[in-house]
Design an enzyme around this catalytic site. Structure first.
Site, PDB file in Angstrom:
ATOM      1  N   ASP A 154      73.195  40.314  26.922  1.00  0.00           N
ATOM      2  CA  ASP A 154      72.074  40.794  26.119  1.00  0.00           C
ATOM      3  C   ASP A 154      71.863  39.921  24.881  1.00  0.00           C
ATOM      4  OD1 ASP A 154      69.951  42.549  25.681  1.00  0.00           O
ATOM      5  OD2 ASP A 154      71.177  44.337  25.972  1.00  0.00           O
ATOM      6  N   GLU A 187      67.335  38.289  27.440  1.00  0.00           N
ATOM      7  CA  GLU A 187      66.844  38.108  26.056  1.00  0.00           C
ATOM      8  C   GLU A 187      65.366  38.442  25.957  1.00  0.00           C
ATOM      9  OE1 GLU A 187      64.902  34.682  24.844  1.00  0.00           O
ATOM     10  OE2 GLU A 187      64.309  35.595  26.728  1.00  0.00           O
ATOM     11  N   TRP A 188      64.859  39.182  26.960  1.00  0.00           N
ATOM     12  CA  TRP A 188      63.551  39.844  26.900  1.00  0.00           C
ATOM     13  C   TRP A 188      62.371  38.877  26.880  1.00  0.00           C
ATOM     14  CZ3 TRP A 188      66.036  41.400  21.833  1.00  0.00           C
ATOM     15  CH2 TRP A 188      67.191  42.143  22.065  1.00  0.00           C
ATOM     16  N   GLY A 189      62.577  37.643  27.324  1.00  0.00           N
ATOM     17  CA  GLY A 189      61.479  36.680  27.393  1.00  0.00           C
ATOM     18  C   GLY A 189      61.062  36.097  26.064  1.00  0.00           C
ATOM     19  N   ASP A 209      62.066  45.842  27.405  1.00  0.00           N
ATOM     20  CA  ASP A 209      62.621  46.801  28.352  1.00  0.00           C
ATOM     21  C   ASP A 209      61.536  47.605  29.059  1.00  0.00           C
ATOM     22  OD1 ASP A 209      65.072  45.970  27.489  1.00  0.00           O
ATOM     23  OD2 ASP A 209      65.578  47.808  26.424  1.00  0.00           O
TER      24      ASP A 209
END
Length: 411
Positions: A154, A187-189, A209
């Site tokens: 994460d 890392e959520w883009g 998310d």
């Protein structure tokens, strides 16, 4: 020895060291040749996890037919961590995981499944537990000694860190540890990982998310949750499909099937993820799911589209108001097509095949239905037909019609 010669030796030594490092500084090949399939604890349980839940989930994965359907990873998300010992070695929470991770991995492996674990590139995880910053090699060795097969990594508590460098460090640590572990970048883009992560991880998150809704956006505190359609749009509109393929996948986040949406929405959700070649990581309670949810998650035709070895992500070829058409080239000259009704109202499909030429520049595949007739099968209703006549159907709100085309057949 003159200075020039000394400099040559130094440079030569550095190059040799770099070459030696590069001999292992790569992700493990042979993993995620198709999008990974499994389960993760976060969507349903968040931090409320323990070893009993993981064991019971592994049992349920076998009992409910999910293992036979292709799901293989049982992944523990955040909050499993206790403290580091005097040597800095991470320990599992002794109250939640009193038997230890090695015993848990042995149990999961005994079921013919694989165990995944979670950490973070920062000093602390999103749940406030110890992260891996400064302990990457130590943690990777520890995971390998436990028998871990999958690492989700994460991006909380990372001020000042460079994402590519941080994830590359953990990739190298996993490689040095010597045990093949699928590396899932989360890392959520934020740093456009699709542009660099293909050599670093086996999949990378592309968005914030997921949130358990079909078409919404939810923003609690610092984070943002996106519904199914919001995540789809980021993939269909951003040109990400060229970055996906065997061993390196755009990850649209974990599935919310079975967590409260309607059956139509759940079928659409799974279909979209399969068409877009996203990992299929379940996020519901496998121990108590309904029979309807079980049938959705084990649909063999939809899973076959997900796991197609060609590994091409679908493209959106038609948008007509709330009705959209997606096409995915498959191995062996076949195609998967998905008609999606985005609307809250029913939508009618009245599709004239002879007016449609499918062209995919990425896979160099095309089909002209004026020249070739294909047989089709509906992967949800099991109906069959061919492209010699118009396709007519009525789609419920937030539902899909998903077809597999084989052929060409005789007109």
């Amino acid at each position: 020895m003159n200075m020039k010669h000394t400099a040559q030796l130094v440079v030569g030594g550095l190059l040799a060291a770099v070459a030696c490092a590069n001999s292992w500084a790569q992700k493990f090949d042979g993993l995620a040749s198709t999008p990974q399939m499994g389960w993760n604890s976060w969507n349903k349980f968040a931090c409320d996890i323990d070893e009993r839940l993981i064991r019971e989930t592994a049992d349920a994965m076998v009992r409910q037919g999910l293992k036979d359907a292709g799901y293989q990873y049982v992944n523990i998300d955040d909050c499993w961590q206790g403290q580091r010992d005097a040597d800095g070695t991470i320990q599992p929470d002794p109250k939640r995981f009193p038997s230890g991770m090695k015993a848990l991995a042995d149990y999961v492996h005994g079921k013919g499944l694989k165990l995944g674990i979670y950490s973070d590139a920062g000093a602390t995880t999103c749940g406030g537990r110890p992260g891996s910053r400064g302990h990457e090699y130590q943690d990777a060795r520890t995971y390998a000694s436990w028998g871990i097969d999958y690492v989700k990594y994460d991006w909380c508590d990372t001020p000042g860190l460079n994402a590519e460098a941080a994830y590359t460090t953990m990739r190298d640590a996993i490689a040095k540890a010597g045990r093949p572990m699928l590396f899932s970048i989360c890392e959520w883009g934020m740093s456009k990982p699709w542009e660099w992560a293909g050599k670093v991880g086996h999949s990378w998150r592309t968005t914030p998310d997921i949130y358990n809704c079909f078409d919404c956006q939810f923003s609690p505190g610092f984070s943002t949750g996106l519904g199914v359609l919001r995540i789809l749009d980021k993939h269909a509109d951003a040109g990400l499909r060229k970055f996906a393929g065997p061993g390196h996948w755009n990850d649209m986040d974990m599935l919310e099937v079975g967590n409260g949406m309607s059956d139509d929405e759940d079928r659409a959700h799974l279909s979209i993820w399969a068409m877009m070649a996203s990992p299929l990581i379940l996020g519901n309670d496998l121990r108590s799911m309904s029979e309807a949810t079980r049938r959705i998650l084990t649909n063999p035709g939809v899973i076959a589209v997900s796991q197609d070895k060609l590994g091409v992500q679908a493209l959106r070829v038609l948008a007509d108001g709330p009705l959209e058409l997606y096409a995915k080239p498959l191995d062996g000259g076949e195609w998967a097509l998905m008609f999606l009704n985005r609307s809250n109202q029913p939508a009618d499909v009245d599709h004239d095949w002879k007016k449609q030429v499918l062209i995919d520049d990425l896979s160099k595949r095309s089909v002209d239905f004026k020249q070739s007739v294909y047989r089709w099968s509906d992967l949800w209703s099991k109906k069959t037909g061919d492209t010699s006549t118009k396709l007519k159907a009525r789609l419920a709100p937030h539902s899909v019609l998903m077809l597999r085309l084989t052929g060409p057949a005789k007109p």
